[in-house]
Design an enzyme around this catalytic site. Structure first.
Site, PDB file in Angstrom:
ATOM      1  CG  PHE A 151      -1.989   0.820   1.077  1.00  0.00           C
ATOM      2  CD1 PHE A 151      -3.193   0.682   0.415  1.00  0.00           C
ATOM      3  CD2 PHE A 151      -2.133   2.056   1.821  1.00  0.00           C
ATOM      4  CE1 PHE A 151      -4.082   1.615   0.272  1.00  0.00           C
ATOM      5  CE2 PHE A 151      -3.196   2.996   1.660  1.00  0.00           C
ATOM      6  CZ  PHE A 151      -4.184   2.708   1.092  1.00  0.00           C
TER       7      PHE A 151
ATOM      8  CG  ASP B 136       0.458  -2.328   7.042  1.00  0.00           C
ATOM      9  OD1 ASP B 136      -0.626  -2.670   7.579  1.00  0.00           O
ATOM     10  OD2 ASP B 136       0.187  -1.247   6.035  1.00  0.00           O
TER      11      ASP B 136
ATOM     12  CE1 TYR C 166      -9.044   1.471   7.538  1.00  0.00           C
ATOM     13  CE2 TYR C 166      -8.200   2.579   9.416  1.00  0.00           C
ATOM     14  CZ  TYR C 166      -8.214   2.288   7.990  1.00  0.00           C
ATOM     15  OH  TYR C 166      -7.110   2.498   7.279  1.00  0.00           O
ATOM     16  CE  LYS C 167      -7.293  -1.446   5.964  1.00  0.00           C
ATOM     17  NZ  LYS C 167      -8.001  -0.807   4.622  1.00  0.00           N
TER      18      LYS C 167
ATOM     19  NE  ARG D 148      -9.725  -4.213  -1.812  1.00  0.00           N
ATOM     20  CZ  ARG D 148      -9.092  -3.389  -1.098  1.00  0.00           C
ATOM     21  NH1 ARG D 148      -7.858  -3.499  -0.618  1.00  0.00           N
ATOM     22  NH2 ARG D 148      -9.653  -2.480  -0.479  1.00  0.00           N
TER      23      ARG D 148
END
Length: 423
Positions: free
Chosen positions: A129, A210, A235-236, A383
């Site tokens: 990312f 990460d 938050y995922k 995705r």
């Protein structure tokens, strides 16, 4: 291979047999449609909302006394949450803390370990990312290290995955840090964290990760694997809400390192309010806290961890693997126009599936218009994240069925356009 039943009825049967059926009712699942974007933002949940409402009520009723009199005291949020996160990350309680955002934590920890390292090179990969590279380059420049020469980027052979042998070739005795994601955000490849850690240590380098796309859906064993440091968001898959607090892990062997981004919230608690001009770090990972804990960004995590702990990270992983396997098999069965860019081997797969198609962007948009919430990633990925917390097998069936309908509609439009140009 066993006979695969691709019917909707079979999907319903699999849902009925699930040991995690009760989880779905704790989330605000769309009545008409499917939410399959939980690897970007998890759904609103009753437990998170209740924890947030409780913190707001404490603010209303206690005012400043909430720092010491709330339950739990706001002052202790970072450490309390860190201790609970340690349980799903395979870490000691004092090795984890909930603090900052993911990018801030990358700055803080990469800076710390660059200061401590003998080498100057940081090994990353081209499928990371982007924010990870932004932060790493900034920390290298701050120490007079030229990223153009010392940021070693492992290239992908297929544009989807990273091969371990290519990382081996990139790591040398000049390597300071090997920093990798646990799961690649685009393809969903799950990297081998213990093996990468061992590789880094063979060259006296540090291993950092990460965990944004794995925390809450993939079990980890950070301490026993001797991982040096890690960061993540909540938050995922942890479903703690937009802008929720991040987290970090530091192995206890490194508690003596001075934090590169020192701030007063990382000061030892006993003398924090003495306002001393010199920084005295707190014990454990808590020393890497920087600014005052954002209470309302952290409170929902108490509720969502109730859900994760009740389900068990092992059970969540088992359901996630079954869901992604089912989704992949459905795509193979019903969508010959599409490729699956995610590893088929479950041991190399995280919690989402990359469905590849040349028109992925428009497909993602049309799916959303039909109530199927997915996202698009360049250049050709739809995705799909069947979160084990609230997505079922029938939901996965609906996703593929709607995608089939969109593809068929596009084909009909194309044929009609071609016919209209025939003279």
């Amino acid at each position: 291979m066993d006979d695969f039943d691709a019917s909707r009825a079979a999907a319903r049967m699999r849902d009925a047999e699930s040991s995690l059926n009760g989880l779905r009712e704790r989330f605000s699942v769309p009545k008409d449609g499917v939410y399959a974007d939980g690897n970007s933002l998890g759904l609103h949940g009753q437990d998170a909302a209740a924890a947030l409402e409780s913190a707001v009520a404490e603010w209303r009723e206690l005012g400043i006394e909430g720092w010491t009199e709330a339950e739990p005291p706001w002052f202790e949020y970072g450490e309390r949450l860190g201790a609970r996160l340690a349980g799903i990350l395979g870490a000691n309680e004092d090795e984890c803390v909930a603090t900052n955002s993911t990018t801030v934590n990358i700055h803080a920890l990469v800076g710390t370990f660059l200061e401590a390292a003998d080498g100057d090179q940081v090994v990353v990969n081209e499928l990371d990312f982007p924010t990870d590279h932004y932060a790493i380059r900034a920390q290298m420049r701050a120490r007079g290290i030229d990223p153009a020469e010392n940021l070693v980027v492992v290239e992908s052979r297929d544009g989807r995955t990273i091969e371990f042998d290519d990382v081996v070739d990139a790591v040398t005795d000049d390597t300071a840090i090997v920093f990798m994601p646990s799961v690649l955000y685009r393809s969903g490849q799950l990297l081998d964290v213990p093996r990468l850690t061992e590789l880094a240590h063979e060259h006296d380098a540090y291993a950092g990760f990460d965990l944004a796309h794995s925390v809450g859906v993939v079990p980890h064993d950070l301490h026993d694997a001797d991982v040096d440091f890690a960061v993540w968001c909540s938050y995922k898959y942890l479903n703690a809400g937009p802008g929720a607090i991040g987290g970090l892990y530091v192995h206890e062997d490194h508690f003596d390192l001075p934090p590169a981004l020192a701030g007063w919230w990382g000061h030892e608690n006993e003398t924090q309010f003495d306002m001393r001009p010199e920084f005295t770090p707190a014990s454990g990972a808590a020393a890497w806290q920087i600014g005052t804990v954002p209470v309302f960004a952290a409170a929902p995590l108490f509720g969502t961890l109730d859900v994760t702990e009740a389900a068990g990270i092992g059970s969540l992983r088992e359901r996630s693997v079954n869901l992604t396997d089912y989704l992949i098999r459905l795509v193979d069965e019903r969508l010959p126009e599409c490729d699956v860019g995610t590893p088929i081997d479950a041991d190399r797969r995280g919690g989402h599936v990359a469905v590849e198609h040349p028109n992925a962007e428009s497909l993602s948009r049309e799916l959303r218009e039909r109530g199927v919430v997915v996202d698009f990633r360049q250049p050709n990925v739809v995705r799909v994240a069947p979160s084990p917390y609230y997505v079922g097998f029938e939901d996965a069936w609906v996703i593929v069925d709607e995608l089939r309908s969109v593809l068929d509609a596009d084909e009909r439009r194309t044929s009609s356009d071609e016919d209209s140009h025939v003279t």
